[in-house]
Enzyme design. Sequence first.
Site, PDB file in Angstrom:
ATOM      1  N   ASN A   1       0.945  -1.016  -0.050  1.00 19.30           N
ATOM      2  CA  ASN A   1       0.138   0.082   0.009  1.00 19.30           C
ATOM      3  C   ASN A   1       0.984   1.058  -0.019  1.00 19.30           C
ATOM      4  O   ASN A   1       1.550   1.590   1.130  1.00 19.30           O
ATOM      5  CB  ASN A   1      -1.053   0.155   1.268  1.00 19.30           C
ATOM      6  N   TRP A   2       0.966   1.722  -1.063  1.00 20.83           N
ATOM      7  CA  TRP A   2       1.926   3.030  -1.268  1.00 20.83           C
ATOM      8  C   TRP A   2       1.486   4.259  -0.568  1.00 20.83           C
ATOM      9  O   TRP A   2       2.140   5.230  -0.455  1.00 20.83           O
ATOM     10  CB  TRP A   2       2.185   3.197  -2.738  1.00 20.83           C
ATOM     11  N   LYS A   3       0.296   4.184  -0.159  1.00 22.41           N
ATOM     12  CA  LYS A   3      -0.430   5.465   0.297  1.00 22.41           C
ATOM     13  C   LYS A   3      -0.078   6.798  -0.470  1.00 22.41           C
ATOM     14  O   LYS A   3      -0.179   6.710  -1.509  1.00 22.41           O
ATOM     15  CB  LYS A   3       0.199   5.579   1.692  1.00 22.41           C
TER      16      LYS A   3
ATOM     17  N   HIS B   1      -9.608   1.117   4.790  1.00 26.82           N
ATOM     18  CA  HIS B   1      -8.283   1.360   5.467  1.00 26.82           C
ATOM     19  C   HIS B   1      -8.371   2.244   6.665  1.00 26.82           C
ATOM     20  O   HIS B   1      -9.218   2.966   6.503  1.00 26.82           O
ATOM     21  CB  HIS B   1      -7.032   1.805   4.518  1.00 26.82           C
TER      22      HIS B   1
ATOM     23  N   GLU C   1      -6.635   4.429   7.838  1.00 26.85           N
ATOM     24  CA  GLU C   1      -6.461   6.038   7.499  1.00 26.85           C
ATOM     25  C   GLU C   1      -7.780   6.394   6.790  1.00 26.85           C
ATOM     26  O   GLU C   1      -8.026   7.643   7.255  1.00 26.85           O
ATOM     27  CB  GLU C   1      -5.140   6.118   6.763  1.00 26.85           C
TER      28      GLU C   1
ATOM     29  N   GLU D   1      -5.670  -5.165  10.191  1.00 34.36           N
ATOM     30  CA  GLU D   1      -4.471  -4.246  10.692  1.00 34.36           C
ATOM     31  C   GLU D   1      -4.873  -3.624  12.146  1.00 34.36           C
ATOM     32  O   GLU D   1      -5.676  -2.418  11.967  1.00 34.36           O
ATOM     33  CB  GLU D   1      -4.364  -3.300   9.547  1.00 34.36           C
TER      34      GLU D   1
ATOM     35  N   GLY E   1       2.397   1.883  11.201  1.00 30.37           N
ATOM     36  CA  GLY E   1       3.072   2.931  10.929  1.00 30.37           C
ATOM     37  C   GLY E   1       3.857   3.506  12.166  1.00 30.37           C
ATOM     38  O   GLY E   1       4.445   4.227  12.534  1.00 30.37           O
TER      39      GLY E   1
ATOM     40  N   SER F   1       3.212  -2.248  10.274  1.00 27.25           N
ATOM     41  CA  SER F   1       4.831  -2.549  10.687  1.00 27.25           C
ATOM     42  C   SER F   1       5.176  -3.811  10.108  1.00 27.25           C
ATOM     43  O   SER F   1       6.118  -4.433  10.941  1.00 27.25           O
ATOM     44  CB  SER F   1       5.044  -2.207  12.109  1.00 27.25           C
TER      45      SER F   1
ATOM     46  N   GLY G   1       5.054   1.242   5.070  1.00 30.09           N
ATOM     47  CA  GLY G   1       6.224   1.864   4.863  1.00 30.09           C
ATOM     48  C   GLY G   1       7.154   0.934   4.342  1.00 30.09           C
ATOM     49  O   GLY G   1       8.252   1.598   3.587  1.00 30.09           O
TER      50      GLY G   1
HETATM   51  P1  PGA Z   1       2.637  -0.007   7.692  1.00 31.35           P
HETATM   52  O1  PGA Z   1       1.293   0.225   7.096  1.00 31.35           O
HETATM   53  O2  PGA Z   1       3.438  -1.378   7.157  1.00 31.35           O
HETATM   54  O3  PGA Z   1       3.503   1.421   7.362  1.00 31.35           O
HETATM   55  O4  PGA Z   1       2.328  -0.188   9.095  1.00 31.35           O
HETATM   56  C1  PGA Z   1       0.393  -0.687   6.934  1.00 31.35           C
HETATM   57  C2  PGA Z   1      -0.945  -0.246   6.368  1.00 31.35           C
HETATM   58  O5  PGA Z   1      -1.423   0.778   6.591  1.00 31.35           O
HETATM   59  O6  PGA Z   1      -1.445  -1.111   5.261  1.00 31.35           O
END
Ligand code: PGA
Length: 257
Positions: free
Chosen positions: A9-11, A95, A97, A167, A173, A213, A235
Amino acid sequence: MRIPVIAGNWKMHKTTEEARSLARAIRDGAAGATHCRIVLAPPFTALTTVVAEVKGTPILVAGQNVHWETKGAFTGEVSIPMLEEAGCRAVIIGHSERRQYFGETDETVNRKVLAAVKSSLTAIVCIGETLAEREAGRVHDVIEQQLAVGLAGLTDRDLSHIILAYEPVWAIGTGRTASPEIAQEVHRAIRDWLAREFGDEEARGIRILYGGSVKPENISDLMRQPDIDGALVGGACLEAESFLRIIRYNAAGAGGK
Ligand code: PGA
């Protein structure tokens, strides 16, 4: 047999040119990797570029969000036909976020999921508890509520168009990964819930990814858990080297579960 999925997931990272070189490096580095399916979810602006780079390979491209309507006056939104035309084969829905910062709810997740399962896209549906919810001992209630509302109205057959991603919000993150045992315990509970709602066979067939993470250093232990069928990586997917090391979580290239 559940073929594992490693999704990046490149966000909100990577301009089109940056996306091109990352996709190219992943494509070249992952050539011949057949033990898992690789999914790349770049920002909307880079979708067609990434699709072009991975053309002819088994790598799939996903959107990071979608609207449930096919078109209309919804400024800033993107529809399923638009993602399909761009060459996407999957879409991330719900997600944390999106939930935390953009008002996504279990109800809007459900509308998106219902629209996605009628399309050619695989829905990668995200669920997970916050730290406060975990500390209050509410993990199972929260997960079951997210599943019950998010997947409401789906048929057994629809389930084959879905991948779940557990998640825990406190692990995203933060560098604080759920231990393999904690993740496995929730993955098991998710599969048990699916078995009760949809049947044993459906529950056995669905892939449940872990996210939060995930790094080259912890992926192998996570993947050894019986109910962890892959990872949704944030990340650590932004550099080809670390994402490729995650893809090679099992150098021997184990099969599915
Ligand atoms: P992260 O993000 O690996 O940076 O914790 C995972 C995600 O939000 O899908």
